[in-house]
Design a protein around this motif. Structure first.
Motif, mmCIF file in Angstrom:
data_model
loop_
_atom_site.group_PDB
_atom_site.id
_atom_site.type_symbol
_atom_site.label_atom_id
_atom_site.label_comp_id
_atom_site.label_asym_id
_atom_site.label_seq_id
_atom_site.Cartn_x
_atom_site.Cartn_y
_atom_site.Cartn_z
ATOM 1 N N ALA A 90 0.831 -1.209 0.000
ATOM 2 C CA ALA A 90 0.000 0.000 0.000
ATOM 3 C C ALA A 90 0.863 1.255 0.000
ATOM 4 N N THR A 91 0.510 2.187 -0.860
ATOM 5 C CA THR A 91 1.199 3.477 -0.879
ATOM 6 C C THR A 91 0.668 4.339 0.259
ATOM 7 N N GLU A 92 1.369 5.409 0.541
ATOM 8 C CA GLU A 92 0.927 6.338 1.585
ATOM 9 C C GLU A 92 -0.449 6.917 1.243
ATOM 10 N N THR A 109 -2.824 5.424 -0.500
ATOM 11 C CA THR A 109 -3.819 4.369 -0.260
ATOM 12 C C THR A 109 -4.158 4.293 1.220
ATOM 13 N N ILE A 110 -3.147 4.318 2.065
ATOM 14 C CA ILE A 110 -3.361 4.270 3.516
ATOM 15 C C ILE A 110 -4.203 5.456 3.973
ATOM 16 N N GLN A 111 -3.891 6.635 3.463
ATOM 17 C CA GLN A 111 -4.657 7.836 3.835
ATOM 18 C C GLN A 111 -6.111 7.732 3.370
ATOM 19 N N GLN A 112 -6.335 7.176 2.185
ATOM 20 C CA GLN A 112 -7.702 7.049 1.675
ATOM 21 C C GLN A 112 -8.516 6.061 2.503
ATOM 22 N N ILE A 113 -7.904 4.947 2.888
ATOM 23 C CA ILE A 113 -8.610 3.970 3.721
ATOM 24 C C ILE A 113 -8.932 4.592 5.076
ATOM 25 N N ASP A 114 -7.939 5.245 5.687
ATOM 26 C CA ASP A 114 -8.154 5.903 6.987
ATOM 27 C C ASP A 114 -9.290 6.927 6.899
ATOM 28 N N ARG A 115 -9.285 7.721 5.843
ATOM 29 C CA ARG A 115 -10.309 8.760 5.672
ATOM 30 C C ARG A 115 -11.699 8.133 5.533
ATOM 31 N N ALA A 116 -11.802 7.051 4.775
ATOM 32 C CA ALA A 116 -13.099 6.378 4.594
ATOM 33 C C ALA A 116 -13.604 5.824 5.926
ATOM 34 N N LEU A 117 -12.716 5.235 6.714
ATOM 35 C CA LEU A 117 -13.131 4.705 8.023
ATOM 36 C C LEU A 117 -13.525 5.827 8.982
ATOM 37 N N GLU A 142 -6.850 4.782 -5.987
ATOM 38 C CA GLU A 142 -6.197 4.734 -7.296
ATOM 39 C C GLU A 142 -5.360 3.467 -7.475
ATOM 40 N N GLN A 143 -4.655 3.067 -6.455
ATOM 41 C CA GLN A 143 -3.766 1.914 -6.531
ATOM 42 C C GLN A 143 -4.533 0.614 -6.824
ATOM 43 N N TRP A 144 -5.814 0.580 -6.499
ATOM 44 C CA TRP A 144 -6.599 -0.632 -6.671
ATOM 45 C C TRP A 144 -7.262 -0.739 -8.042
ATOM 46 N N ILE A 145 -7.314 0.348 -8.795
ATOM 47 C CA ILE A 145 -8.019 0.344 -10.078
ATOM 48 C C ILE A 145 -7.377 -0.678 -11.012
ATOM 49 N N ASP A 146 -8.213 -1.600 -11.524
ATOM 50 C CA ASP A 146 -7.796 -2.651 -12.454
ATOM 51 C C ASP A 146 -6.641 -3.498 -11.934
#
Length: 146
Positions: free
Chosen positions: A3-5, A7-15, A61-65
């Motif tokens: 996971a990129t930084e 990606t980690i920030q996006q997951i944290d923000r969603a939670l 973004e990192q998860w797309i396709d």
């Protein structure tokens, strides 16, 4: 896939946004699960309540396709890591305990129970209890032999 930084920030923000829907209060919601749905093709991460009402969504973004065979295992590990970072917030939601965070694929199939919160315990990885259960069985067997 590490996971990129971002990606980690996006997951944290969603939670965090999900947690904002259930601020700590005396009146607890009757909900039992928070569903974390991930779509491999679009990279979307969505959270839902038990009644399938959307709580929040974002695109990672990192998860797309991403075509990795272990995509969902990696996502589960990343989401668990975020839950651990945010556990003080996520363990005090105004939801009747016990409640859990469940990872789902884009077909709404439950893949893994990521985190269980109860009054006295929080379980990050329920599968790790299998080892503990085996230890208890061995202990009981040895105790009965004595």
């Amino acid at each position: 896939m590490k996971a990129t930084e971002q990606t980690i920030q996006q997951i944290d923000r969603a939670l965090r946004k999900t947690a904002e829907k259930f601020p700590a209060s005396k009146e607890a919601s009757l909900m039992t699960d928070i569903h974390v749905r991930v779509t491999q093709e679009s990279g979307e991460l969505l959270t839902y309540d038990d009644d399938d009402h959307e709580l929040t969504r974002c695109v990672v973004e990192q998860w797309i396709d991403n075509k990795d065979d272990d995509f969902y295992e990696q996502v589960a590990a990343d989401v668990k890591a975020s839950i651990v970072r945010l556990k003080d917030v996520l363990e005090n939601l105004s939801i009747l305990k016990p409640y859990s965070f469940v990872l789902e694929d884009d077909d709404r199939d439950a893949l893994e129970e990521l985190y269980v919160v109860d009054d006295d315990i929080a379980i990050i990885d329920p599968l790790s209890l299998d080892t503990f259960e085996g230890d208890l069985d061995d202990f009981l067997e040895n105790l009965l032999k004595s």
